[in-house]
Scaffold this motif. Sequence first.
Motif, PDB file in Angstrom:
ATOM      1  N   LYS A   4      17.442 -24.413 -14.179  1.00 37.71           N
ATOM      2  CA  LYS A   4      16.474 -23.313 -14.195  1.00 37.71           C
ATOM      3  C   LYS A   4      16.363 -22.768 -15.612  1.00 37.71           C
ATOM      4  O   LYS A   4      17.353 -22.375 -16.218  1.00 37.71           O
ATOM      5  CB  LYS A   4      16.894 -22.187 -13.250  1.00 37.71           C
ATOM      6  CG  LYS A   4      16.912 -22.579 -11.800  1.00 37.71           C
ATOM      7  CD  LYS A   4      15.524 -22.796 -11.273  1.00 37.71           C
ATOM      8  CE  LYS A   4      15.551 -23.060  -9.781  1.00 37.71           C
ATOM      9  NZ  LYS A   4      14.230 -23.417  -9.276  1.00 37.71           N
ATOM     10  N   LEU A   6      14.463 -19.974 -18.152  1.00 40.97           N
ATOM     11  CA  LEU A   6      13.740 -18.709 -18.183  1.00 40.97           C
ATOM     12  C   LEU A   6      12.718 -18.753 -19.306  1.00 40.97           C
ATOM     13  O   LEU A   6      13.003 -19.287 -20.385  1.00 40.97           O
ATOM     14  CB  LEU A   6      14.691 -17.534 -18.413  1.00 40.97           C
ATOM     15  CG  LEU A   6      15.601 -17.214 -17.236  1.00 40.97           C
ATOM     16  CD1 LEU A   6      16.917 -17.923 -17.386  1.00 40.97           C
ATOM     17  CD2 LEU A   6      15.797 -15.730 -17.119  1.00 40.97           C
ATOM     18  N   ARG A  51      23.704 -18.344 -15.570  1.00 41.94           N
ATOM     19  CA  ARG A  51      23.329 -17.592 -14.365  1.00 41.94           C
ATOM     20  C   ARG A  51      21.854 -17.184 -14.446  1.00 41.94           C
ATOM     21  O   ARG A  51      21.527 -16.021 -14.690  1.00 41.94           O
ATOM     22  CB  ARG A  51      24.222 -16.368 -14.221  1.00 41.94           C
ATOM     23  CG  ARG A  51      25.703 -16.740 -14.053  1.00 41.94           C
ATOM     24  CD  ARG A  51      26.604 -15.543 -14.042  1.00 41.94           C
ATOM     25  NE  ARG A  51      26.612 -14.948 -15.397  1.00 41.94           N
ATOM     26  CZ  ARG A  51      27.101 -13.756 -15.690  1.00 41.94           C
ATOM     27  NH1 ARG A  51      27.625 -13.014 -14.755  1.00 41.94           N
ATOM     28  NH2 ARG A  51      27.081 -13.302 -16.920  1.00 41.94           N
ATOM     29  N   PRO A  52      20.942 -18.133 -14.257  1.00 41.18           N
ATOM     30  CA  PRO A  52      19.521 -17.854 -14.483  1.00 41.18           C
ATOM     31  C   PRO A  52      18.922 -16.806 -13.549  1.00 41.18           C
ATOM     32  O   PRO A  52      18.098 -15.992 -13.988  1.00 41.18           O
ATOM     33  CB  PRO A  52      18.842 -19.211 -14.292  1.00 41.18           C
ATOM     34  CG  PRO A  52      19.801 -20.028 -13.520  1.00 41.18           C
ATOM     35  CD  PRO A  52      21.165 -19.530 -13.871  1.00 41.18           C
ATOM     36  N   GLU A  53      19.305 -16.803 -12.282  1.00 38.12           N
ATOM     37  CA  GLU A  53      18.738 -15.826 -11.352  1.00 38.12           C
ATOM     38  C   GLU A  53      19.147 -14.406 -11.736  1.00 38.12           C
ATOM     39  O   GLU A  53      18.336 -13.484 -11.690  1.00 38.12           O
ATOM     40  CB  GLU A  53      19.142 -16.135  -9.903  1.00 38.12           C
ATOM     41  CG  GLU A  53      18.464 -17.354  -9.320  1.00 38.12           C
ATOM     42  CD  GLU A  53      19.118 -18.678  -9.717  1.00 38.12           C
ATOM     43  OE1 GLU A  53      20.206 -18.682 -10.336  1.00 38.12           O
ATOM     44  OE2 GLU A  53      18.519 -19.729  -9.406  1.00 38.12           O
ATOM     45  N   LEU A  54      20.405 -14.245 -12.135  1.00 42.74           N
ATOM     46  CA  LEU A  54      20.872 -12.930 -12.581  1.00 42.74           C
ATOM     47  C   LEU A  54      20.149 -12.508 -13.857  1.00 42.74           C
ATOM     48  O   LEU A  54      19.702 -11.361 -13.968  1.00 42.74           O
ATOM     49  CB  LEU A  54      22.391 -12.954 -12.813  1.00 42.74           C
ATOM     50  CG  LEU A  54      22.991 -11.657 -13.381  1.00 42.74           C
ATOM     51  CD1 LEU A  54      22.768 -10.493 -12.417  1.00 42.74           C
ATOM     52  CD2 LEU A  54      24.475 -11.851 -13.685  1.00 42.74           C
ATOM     53  N   CYS A  56      17.241 -13.399 -14.865  1.00 42.15           N
ATOM     54  CA  CYS A  56      15.853 -13.086 -14.508  1.00 42.15           C
ATOM     55  C   CYS A  56      15.765 -11.685 -13.907  1.00 42.15           C
ATOM     56  O   CYS A  56      14.911 -10.881 -14.292  1.00 42.15           O
ATOM     57  CB  CYS A  56      15.338 -14.143 -13.530  1.00 42.15           C
ATOM     58  SG  CYS A  56      13.605 -13.966 -13.108  1.00 42.15           S
ATOM     59  N   LYS A  57      16.661 -11.384 -12.981  1.00 47.00           N
ATOM     60  CA  LYS A  57      16.684 -10.062 -12.337  1.00 47.00           C
ATOM     61  C   LYS A  57      16.886  -8.952 -13.365  1.00 47.00           C
ATOM     62  O   LYS A  57      16.172  -7.948 -13.365  1.00 47.00           O
ATOM     63  CB  LYS A  57      17.795 -10.041 -11.286  1.00 47.00           C
ATOM     64  CG  LYS A  57      17.989  -8.725 -10.574  1.00 47.00           C
ATOM     65  CD  LYS A  57      19.160  -8.837  -9.588  1.00 47.00           C
ATOM     66  CE  LYS A  57      19.437  -7.543  -8.880  1.00 47.00           C
ATOM     67  NZ  LYS A  57      20.057  -6.520  -9.708  1.00 47.00           N
ATOM     68  N   ARG A  60      13.827  -8.501 -15.652  1.00 49.06           N
ATOM     69  CA  ARG A  60      12.732  -7.837 -14.933  1.00 49.06           C
ATOM     70  C   ARG A  60      13.013  -6.347 -14.767  1.00 49.06           C
ATOM     71  O   ARG A  60      12.098  -5.527 -14.859  1.00 49.06           O
ATOM     72  CB  ARG A  60      12.502  -8.504 -13.581  1.00 49.06           C
ATOM     73  CG  ARG A  60      11.797  -9.833 -13.722  1.00 49.06           C
ATOM     74  CD  ARG A  60      11.501 -10.481 -12.392  1.00 49.06           C
ATOM     75  NE  ARG A  60      10.747 -11.719 -12.625  1.00 49.06           N
ATOM     76  CZ  ARG A  60      10.771 -12.758 -11.822  1.00 49.06           C
ATOM     77  NH1 ARG A  60      11.491 -12.727 -10.703  1.00 49.06           N
ATOM     78  NH2 ARG A  60      10.073 -13.832 -12.104  1.00 49.06           N
ATOM     79  N   ARG A  67       9.731 -15.667 -16.224  1.00 50.27           N
ATOM     80  CA  ARG A  67       9.442 -16.686 -15.210  1.00 50.27           C
ATOM     81  C   ARG A  67      10.566 -17.716 -15.194  1.00 50.27           C
ATOM     82  O   ARG A  67      11.083 -18.088 -16.248  1.00 50.27           O
ATOM     83  CB  ARG A  67       8.106 -17.354 -15.553  1.00 50.27           C
ATOM     84  CG  ARG A  67       7.645 -18.391 -14.565  1.00 50.27           C
ATOM     85  CD  ARG A  67       6.302 -18.960 -14.945  1.00 50.27           C
ATOM     86  NE  ARG A  67       6.412 -19.610 -16.246  1.00 50.27           N
ATOM     87  CZ  ARG A  67       5.402 -19.819 -17.058  1.00 50.27           C
ATOM     88  NH1 ARG A  67       4.210 -19.419 -16.754  1.00 50.27           N
ATOM     89  NH2 ARG A  67       5.588 -20.430 -18.208  1.00 50.27           N
ATOM     90  N   LEU A  68      10.924 -18.187 -14.007  1.00 50.15           N
ATOM     91  CA  LEU A  68      11.894 -19.272 -13.857  1.00 50.15           C
ATOM     92  C   LEU A  68      11.129 -20.579 -13.670  1.00 50.15           C
ATOM     93  O   LEU A  68      10.179 -20.640 -12.898  1.00 50.15           O
ATOM     94  CB  LEU A  68      12.795 -19.048 -12.643  1.00 50.15           C
ATOM     95  CG  LEU A  68      13.947 -18.062 -12.798  1.00 50.15           C
ATOM     96  CD1 LEU A  68      14.654 -17.859 -11.465  1.00 50.15           C
ATOM     97  CD2 LEU A  68      14.932 -18.537 -13.844  1.00 50.15           C
ATOM     98  N   ASP A  70      11.668 -25.036 -13.425  1.00 52.34           N
ATOM     99  CA  ASP A  70      12.580 -26.177 -13.311  1.00 52.34           C
ATOM    100  C   ASP A  70      12.427 -27.091 -14.520  1.00 52.34           C
ATOM    101  O   ASP A  70      11.308 -27.461 -14.892  1.00 52.34           O
ATOM    102  CB  ASP A  70      12.281 -26.992 -12.050  1.00 52.34           C
ATOM    103  CG  ASP A  70      12.670 -26.274 -10.771  1.00 52.34           C
ATOM    104  OD1 ASP A  70      13.439 -25.300 -10.843  1.00 52.34           O
ATOM    105  OD2 ASP A  70      12.196 -26.692  -9.701  1.00 52.34           O
TER     106      ASP A  70
END
Length: 135
Positions: A4, A6, A51-54, A56-57, A60, A67-68, A70
Amino acid sequence: MVVKQLSVFLENKVNSLNKMLQVLTDNGINMSAFCIADSVDYGIIRFCVGRPELACKILREHDYNVRLTDVVCIEVPHESGGLQKAIRIFSENDINIDYMYAFADNGSAKVVIRSNSTDRLIEIAKAHNIEIVKI
């Protein structure tokens, strides 16, 4: 293996990159690879973290447009023709590359690739012994 990535849009002005990096630093997030492209008013920084989701959160929450996406990271020999051999194989198998960026380390090069056919790229890479790596 899909990674992932960013993508963050930043104003093209002094200190905007520093501020975004400070947000990541304050939250213990380290970049493994990145590239920056610019235009007159805005730039886009594309990067990979553990830790891409973290990330990103958090970005934001700090009002960044993020944006994430692939991507795939391959490893090729860091020598003349090392990258070209892999790209030739992808081309011969109708894999289009939207963009890529790379970094070299100890005789090998890691190449982050964005393609609209990520699964096919992974399949072709594995079939031709092109190493897919996690960054």
